[in-house]
Design a protein around this motif. Structure first.
Motif, PDB file in Angstrom:
ATOM      1  N   PRO A 295       0.829  -1.200   0.000  1.00 49.04           N
ATOM      2  CA  PRO A 295       0.000   0.000   0.000  1.00 49.04           C
ATOM      3  C   PRO A 295       0.872   1.263   0.000  1.00 49.04           C
ATOM      4  O   PRO A 295       1.969   1.256   0.516  1.00 49.04           O
ATOM      5  N   GLU A 296       0.328   2.306  -0.548  1.00 50.05           N
ATOM      6  CA  GLU A 296       1.027   3.593  -0.594  1.00 50.05           C
ATOM      7  C   GLU A 296       0.816   4.351   0.722  1.00 50.05           C
ATOM      8  O   GLU A 296      -0.184   4.154   1.404  1.00 50.05           O
ATOM      9  N   HIS A 297       1.756   5.219   1.032  1.00 49.13           N
ATOM     10  CA  HIS A 297       1.591   6.074   2.213  1.00 49.13           C
ATOM     11  C   HIS A 297       0.622   7.215   1.887  1.00 49.13           C
ATOM     12  O   HIS A 297       0.308   7.456   0.723  1.00 49.13           O
ATOM     13  N   THR A 298       0.159   7.877   2.905  1.00 52.68           N
ATOM     14  CA  THR A 298      -0.703   9.044   2.715  1.00 52.68           C
ATOM     15  C   THR A 298       0.118  10.123   2.019  1.00 52.68           C
ATOM     16  O   THR A 298       1.206  10.451   2.471  1.00 52.68           O
ATOM     17  N   PRO A 299      -0.374  10.662   0.914  1.00 55.53           N
ATOM     18  CA  PRO A 299       0.402  11.665   0.197  1.00 55.53           C
ATOM     19  C   PRO A 299       0.657  12.914   1.046  1.00 55.53           C
ATOM     20  O   PRO A 299      -0.152  13.263   1.898  1.00 55.53           O
ATOM     21  N   GLY A 300       1.782  13.550   0.787  1.00 59.29           N
ATOM     22  CA  GLY A 300       2.122  14.795   1.467  1.00 59.29           C
ATOM     23  C   GLY A 300       1.468  15.966   0.779  1.00 59.29           C
ATOM     24  O   GLY A 300       0.709  15.775  -0.169  1.00 59.29           O
ATOM     25  N   PRO A 301       1.701  17.147   1.228  1.00 56.20           N
ATOM     26  CA  PRO A 301       2.633  17.461   2.310  1.00 56.20           C
ATOM     27  C   PRO A 301       2.020  17.197   3.683  1.00 56.20           C
ATOM     28  O   PRO A 301       0.808  17.280   3.861  1.00 56.20           O
ATOM     29  N   TRP A 302       2.892  16.858   4.605  1.00 57.96           N
ATOM     30  CA  TRP A 302       2.504  16.680   5.995  1.00 57.96           C
ATOM     31  C   TRP A 302       3.038  17.878   6.770  1.00 57.96           C
ATOM     32  O   TRP A 302       4.044  18.466   6.415  1.00 57.96           O
ATOM     33  N   GLU A 303       2.358  18.237   7.838  1.00 59.74           N
ATOM     34  CA  GLU A 303       2.753  19.378   8.657  1.00 59.74           C
ATOM     35  C   GLU A 303       2.712  18.992  10.126  1.00 59.74           C
ATOM     36  O   GLU A 303       1.985  18.080  10.513  1.00 59.74           O
ATOM     37  N   VAL A 304       3.473  19.717  10.922  1.00 66.50           N
ATOM     38  CA  VAL A 304       3.393  19.568  12.368  1.00 66.50           C
ATOM     39  C   VAL A 304       2.227  20.429  12.837  1.00 66.50           C
ATOM     40  O   VAL A 304       2.074  21.575  12.413  1.00 66.50           O
ATOM     41  N   SER A 305       1.385  19.863  13.702  1.00 63.55           N
ATOM     42  CA  SER A 305       0.221  20.603  14.197  1.00 63.55           C
ATOM     43  C   SER A 305       0.656  21.784  15.055  1.00 63.55           C
ATOM     44  O   SER A 305       1.811  21.871  15.485  1.00 63.55           O
ATOM     45  N   ASN A 306      -0.283  22.652  15.301  1.00 62.28           N
ATOM     46  CA  ASN A 306       0.012  23.823  16.139  1.00 62.28           C
ATOM     47  C   ASN A 306       0.487  23.418  17.534  1.00 62.28           C
ATOM     48  O   ASN A 306       1.275  24.117  18.139  1.00 62.28           O
ATOM     49  N   SER A 307       0.005  22.288  18.036  1.00 60.97           N
ATOM     50  CA  SER A 307       0.427  21.835  19.366  1.00 60.97           C
ATOM     51  C   SER A 307       1.847  21.296  19.351  1.00 60.97           C
ATOM     52  O   SER A 307       2.488  21.205  20.387  1.00 60.97           O
ATOM     53  N   GLY A 308       2.331  20.910  18.165  1.00 61.63           N
ATOM     54  CA  GLY A 308       3.691  20.385  18.040  1.00 61.63           C
ATOM     55  C   GLY A 308       3.806  18.902  18.270  1.00 61.63           C
ATOM     56  O   GLY A 308       4.861  18.324  18.056  1.00 61.63           O
ATOM     57  N   GLY A 309       2.754  18.245  18.690  1.00 62.42           N
ATOM     58  CA  GLY A 309       2.833  16.828  19.026  1.00 62.42           C
ATOM     59  C   GLY A 309       2.103  15.906  18.070  1.00 62.42           C
ATOM     60  O   GLY A 309       1.971  14.719  18.325  1.00 62.42           O
ATOM     61  N   ARG A 310       1.628  16.444  16.964  1.00 64.78           N
ATOM     62  CA  ARG A 310       0.943  15.633  15.959  1.00 64.78           C
ATOM     63  C   ARG A 310       1.467  16.005  14.583  1.00 64.78           C
ATOM     64  O   ARG A 310       1.866  17.129  14.337  1.00 64.78           O
ATOM     65  N   VAL A 311       1.417  15.014  13.687  1.00 62.41           N
ATOM     66  CA  VAL A 311       1.723  15.263  12.283  1.00 62.41           C
ATOM     67  C   VAL A 311       0.413  15.090  11.536  1.00 62.41           C
ATOM     68  O   VAL A 311      -0.287  14.095  11.715  1.00 62.41           O
ATOM     69  N   VAL A 312       0.080  16.097  10.724  1.00 64.54           N
ATOM     70  CA  VAL A 312      -1.216  16.105  10.051  1.00 64.54           C
ATOM     71  C   VAL A 312      -1.050  16.378   8.560  1.00 64.54           C
ATOM     72  O   VAL A 312      -0.018  16.860   8.109  1.00 64.54           O
ATOM     73  N   ARG A 313      -2.101  16.063   7.827  1.00 64.74           N
ATOM     74  CA  ARG A 313      -2.184  16.374   6.400  1.00 64.74           C
ATOM     75  C   ARG A 313      -3.469  17.160   6.201  1.00 64.74           C
ATOM     76  O   ARG A 313      -4.476  16.893   6.852  1.00 64.74           O
ATOM     77  N   GLY A 314      -3.444  18.118   5.312  1.00 69.78           N
ATOM     78  CA  GLY A 314      -4.658  18.851   4.997  1.00 69.78           C
ATOM     79  C   GLY A 314      -4.769  20.191   5.674  1.00 69.78           C
ATOM     80  O   GLY A 314      -5.839  20.785   5.680  1.00 69.78           O
ATOM     81  N   GLY A 315      -3.701  20.660   6.255  1.00 65.95           N
ATOM     82  CA  GLY A 315      -3.719  21.969   6.886  1.00 65.95           C
ATOM     83  C   GLY A 315      -4.292  21.925   8.285  1.00 65.95           C
ATOM     84  O   GLY A 315      -4.685  20.878   8.794  1.00 65.95           O
ATOM     85  N   MET A 316      -4.338  23.072   8.897  1.00 65.23           N
ATOM     86  CA  MET A 316      -4.766  23.151  10.289  1.00 65.23           C
ATOM     87  C   MET A 316      -6.275  23.301  10.437  1.00 65.23           C
ATOM     88  O   MET A 316      -6.811  23.124  11.513  1.00 65.23           O
ATOM     89  N   VAL A 317      -6.983  23.622   9.331  1.00 64.85           N
ATOM     90  CA  VAL A 317      -8.434  23.803   9.414  1.00 64.85           C
ATOM     91  C   VAL A 317      -9.145  22.462   9.471  1.00 64.85           C
ATOM     92  O   VAL A 317      -9.986  22.220  10.329  1.00 64.85           O
ATOM     93  N   HIS A 318      -8.806  21.545   8.543  1.00 63.76           N
ATOM     94  CA  HIS A 318      -9.410  20.211   8.493  1.00 63.76           C
ATOM     95  C   HIS A 318      -8.305  19.160   8.433  1.00 63.76           C
ATOM     96  O   HIS A 318      -8.153  18.465   7.425  1.00 63.76           O
TER      97      HIS A 318
END
Length: 93
Positions: free
Chosen positions: A1-24
């Motif tokens: 299986p493929e990984h979740t496409p990037g870009p990935w970002e560090v959340s505002n809290s700094g303790g999570r990695v997210v995709r799709g920006g900080m809104v959703h």
């Protein structure tokens, strides 16, 4: 299986990695154990994980560039081996 496409970002809290920006955001990884108490090490790990898609792209590009120019093998062989090892680890094969 493929990984979740990037870009990935560090959340505002700094303790999570997210995709799709900080809104959703879609969570890729959770590194925090206690919200709002993120250590420097956890923040650094989150940044490294967030960079993974770009690092994977770079490894692929390095291998392709080396294969396209097989002339200077003494240095490029080391880079090729390192990039290939990282790709094997990333792809799990």
């Amino acid at each position: 299986p493929e990984h979740t496409p990037g870009p990935w970002e560090v959340s505002n809290s700094g303790g999570r990695v997210v995709r799709g920006g900080m809104v959703h955001p879609a969570t890729i990884a959770v590194l925090e154990t206690v919200p709002l108490k993120i250590s420097d090490e956890v923040a650094a790990n989150a940044r490294l994980i967030a960079a993974a898609p770009e690092l994977l792209d770079v490894c692929n590009a390095v291998v392709l560039a080396i294969l396209a120019r097989p002339g200077s093998r003494h240095i490029s062989k080391l880079l090729e081996d390192m990039a290939r090892a990282a790709l094997v680890k990333a792809y799990g094969r």
